[in-house]
Motif scaffolding. Structure first.
Motif, PDB file in Angstrom:
ATOM      1  N   MET A   1       0.730  -0.777  -0.068  1.00 52.61           N
ATOM      2  CA  MET A   1       0.373  -0.255  -0.268  1.00 52.61           C
ATOM      3  C   MET A   1       0.530   1.489  -0.025  1.00 52.61           C
ATOM      4  O   MET A   1       1.951   1.111   1.286  1.00 52.61           O
ATOM      5  N   LYS A   2       0.325   2.149  -0.685  1.00 57.35           N
ATOM      6  CA  LYS A   2       1.118   3.262  -1.108  1.00 57.35           C
ATOM      7  C   LYS A   2       1.309   4.053   0.025  1.00 57.35           C
ATOM      8  O   LYS A   2       0.400   4.523   0.593  1.00 57.35           O
ATOM      9  N   GLN A   3       2.425   5.084   0.790  1.00 55.76           N
ATOM     10  CA  GLN A   3       2.167   5.458   1.942  1.00 55.76           C
ATOM     11  C   GLN A   3       2.377   6.705   1.273  1.00 55.76           C
ATOM     12  O   GLN A   3       3.842   6.949   0.687  1.00 55.76           O
ATOM     13  N   ILE A   4       1.359   8.090   2.001  1.00 57.40           N
ATOM     14  CA  ILE A   4       2.028   9.452   1.612  1.00 57.40           C
ATOM     15  C   ILE A   4       3.480   9.918   2.200  1.00 57.40           C
ATOM     16  O   ILE A   4       2.187   9.612   3.603  1.00 57.40           O
ATOM     17  N   THR A   5       3.793  10.843   1.989  1.00 55.39           N
ATOM     18  CA  THR A   5       4.856  11.648   2.490  1.00 55.39           C
ATOM     19  C   THR A   5       5.217  12.974   3.025  1.00 55.39           C
ATOM     20  O   THR A   5       5.843  12.967   4.010  1.00 55.39           O
ATOM     21  N   SER A   6       4.609  13.243   2.007  1.00 57.28           N
ATOM     22  CA  SER A   6       5.095  14.578   2.010  1.00 57.28           C
ATOM     23  C   SER A   6       2.928  15.013   1.253  1.00 57.28           C
ATOM     24  O   SER A   6       2.495  14.421   0.697  1.00 57.28           O
ATOM     25  N   ASN A   7       2.952  16.502   1.245  1.00 53.10           N
ATOM     26  CA  ASN A   7       1.695  17.157   0.898  1.00 53.10           C
ATOM     27  C   ASN A   7       1.733  17.231  -0.050  1.00 53.10           C
ATOM     28  O   ASN A   7       0.606  17.351  -1.403  1.00 53.10           O
ATOM     29  N   GLU A   8       2.775  17.934  -0.830  1.00 48.16           N
ATOM     30  CA  GLU A   8       3.297  17.102  -2.406  1.00 48.16           C
ATOM     31  C   GLU A   8       2.548  15.936  -3.186  1.00 48.16           C
ATOM     32  O   GLU A   8       1.854  15.962  -4.186  1.00 48.16           O
ATOM     33  N   GLU A   9       3.260  14.909  -2.702  1.00 49.91           N
ATOM     34  CA  GLU A   9       2.403  14.069  -2.972  1.00 49.91           C
ATOM     35  C   GLU A   9       0.955  13.598  -2.715  1.00 49.91           C
ATOM     36  O   GLU A   9       0.687  12.558  -3.562  1.00 49.91           O
ATOM     37  N   TYR A  10       0.466  14.278  -1.743  1.00 48.96           N
ATOM     38  CA  TYR A  10      -0.592  14.142  -1.608  1.00 48.96           C
ATOM     39  C   TYR A  10      -1.495  14.891  -3.134  1.00 48.96           C
ATOM     40  O   TYR A  10      -2.559  14.026  -3.134  1.00 48.96           O
ATOM     41  N   ALA A  11      -1.315  15.466  -2.991  1.00 48.66           N
ATOM     42  CA  ALA A  11      -1.956  16.519  -3.887  1.00 48.66           C
ATOM     43  C   ALA A  11      -1.867  15.664  -5.432  1.00 48.66           C
ATOM     44  O   ALA A  11      -2.737  15.382  -5.705  1.00 48.66           O
ATOM     45  N   GLN A  12      -0.446  15.106  -5.582  1.00 48.59           N
ATOM     46  CA  GLN A  12      -0.252  14.865  -6.837  1.00 48.59           C
ATOM     47  C   GLN A  12      -0.569  13.267  -6.180  1.00 48.59           C
ATOM     48  O   GLN A  12      -1.870  12.545  -7.648  1.00 48.59           O
ATOM     49  N   SER A  13      -1.326  12.806  -6.105  1.00 42.62           N
ATOM     50  CA  SER A  13      -2.021  11.423  -5.444  1.00 42.62           C
ATOM     51  C   SER A  13      -4.017  11.289  -5.655  1.00 42.62           C
ATOM     52  O   SER A  13      -4.672  10.243  -5.816  1.00 42.62           O
ATOM     53  N   THR A  14      -4.544  12.163  -5.298  1.00 40.16           N
ATOM     54  CA  THR A  14      -5.402  12.558  -4.914  1.00 40.16           C
ATOM     55  C   THR A  14      -6.320  13.064  -6.583  1.00 40.16           C
ATOM     56  O   THR A  14      -7.484  13.515  -6.308  1.00 40.16           O
ATOM     57  N   GLN A  15      -5.651  13.954  -7.275  1.00 39.78           N
ATOM     58  CA  GLN A  15      -6.026  14.817  -8.407  1.00 39.78           C
ATOM     59  C   GLN A  15      -6.505  14.167  -9.495  1.00 39.78           C
ATOM     60  O   GLN A  15      -7.399  14.628  -9.891  1.00 39.78           O
ATOM     61  N   SER A  16      -6.174  12.890  -9.621  1.00 44.78           N
ATOM     62  CA  SER A  16      -6.775  11.849 -10.936  1.00 44.78           C
ATOM     63  C   SER A  16      -7.465  10.859 -10.143  1.00 44.78           C
ATOM     64  O   SER A  16      -7.042  10.061  -9.822  1.00 44.78           O
ATOM     65  N   GLY A  17      -8.657   9.817 -10.949  1.00 45.01           N
ATOM     66  CA  GLY A  17      -8.957   9.036 -11.002  1.00 45.01           C
ATOM     67  C   GLY A  17      -9.526   8.625  -9.480  1.00 45.01           C
ATOM     68  O   GLY A  17      -9.981   9.860  -8.926  1.00 45.01           O
ATOM     69  N   ARG A  18      -9.735   8.129  -8.666  1.00 45.49           N
ATOM     70  CA  ARG A  18     -10.076   7.695  -7.340  1.00 45.49           C
ATOM     71  C   ARG A  18      -9.838   7.140  -6.606  1.00 45.49           C
ATOM     72  O   ARG A  18      -8.768   5.845  -6.831  1.00 45.49           O
ATOM     73  N   VAL A  19      -9.771   7.798  -5.495  1.00 44.66           N
ATOM     74  CA  VAL A  19      -8.399   7.278  -4.709  1.00 44.66           C
ATOM     75  C   VAL A  19      -9.052   7.229  -2.747  1.00 44.66           C
ATOM     76  O   VAL A  19      -9.911   8.320  -3.221  1.00 44.66           O
ATOM     77  N   MET A  20      -8.941   6.409  -2.171  1.00 42.90           N
ATOM     78  CA  MET A  20      -9.304   6.000  -0.846  1.00 42.90           C
ATOM     79  C   MET A  20      -8.240   6.957   0.017  1.00 42.90           C
ATOM     80  O   MET A  20      -7.182   5.711  -0.654  1.00 42.90           O
TER      81      MET A  20
END
Length: 107
Positions: A1-20
């Motif tokens: 499972m992917k671990q988010i480690t920065s605010n930038e990574e969070y923004a990038q991970s949630t910007q497209s598609g469906r993400v929980m």
């Protein structure tokens, strides 16, 4: 499972598609109680959305911005927009979380 480690990574991970996203902390007993089910949920929902985790204590500014007041908290995103949220008071068991995961994108 992917671990988010920065605010930038969070923004990038949630910007497209469906993400929980699950916000958790290492000291949280409810987080530890549901943690063993993540592999099962990743497999079960793989065709519907991806699941990532963010440690609330390691990303305090993000937690404040998103008003993460209790943990665990789950936020469902679709193309960068929040579409559903499960607050900590309702995320104490596998059954509660799974019910949310089943319904998050059916609105």
């Amino acid at each position: 499972m992917k671990q988010i480690t920065s605010n930038e990574e969070y923004a990038q991970s949630t910007q497209s598609g469906r993400v929980m996203v699950e916000f958790y902390a290492n000291w949280c007993p409810d987080c530890k109680r549901i943690e063993p089910y993540f592999e099962e949920w990743e497999s079960k929902y793989a065709g519907d959305f991806s699941i990532v985790r963010a440690n609330r204590d390691e990303l305090p500014e993000l937690g404040e911005k998103l008003e993460i007041l209790g943990i665990p908290t789950f936020i469902a995103y679709e193309d960068g927009q929040e579409v559903a949220r499960l607050f900590s008071r309702d995320a104490k068991s596998k059954e509660q979380v799974e019910a949310f995961l089943d319904e998050a994108y059916k609105k």
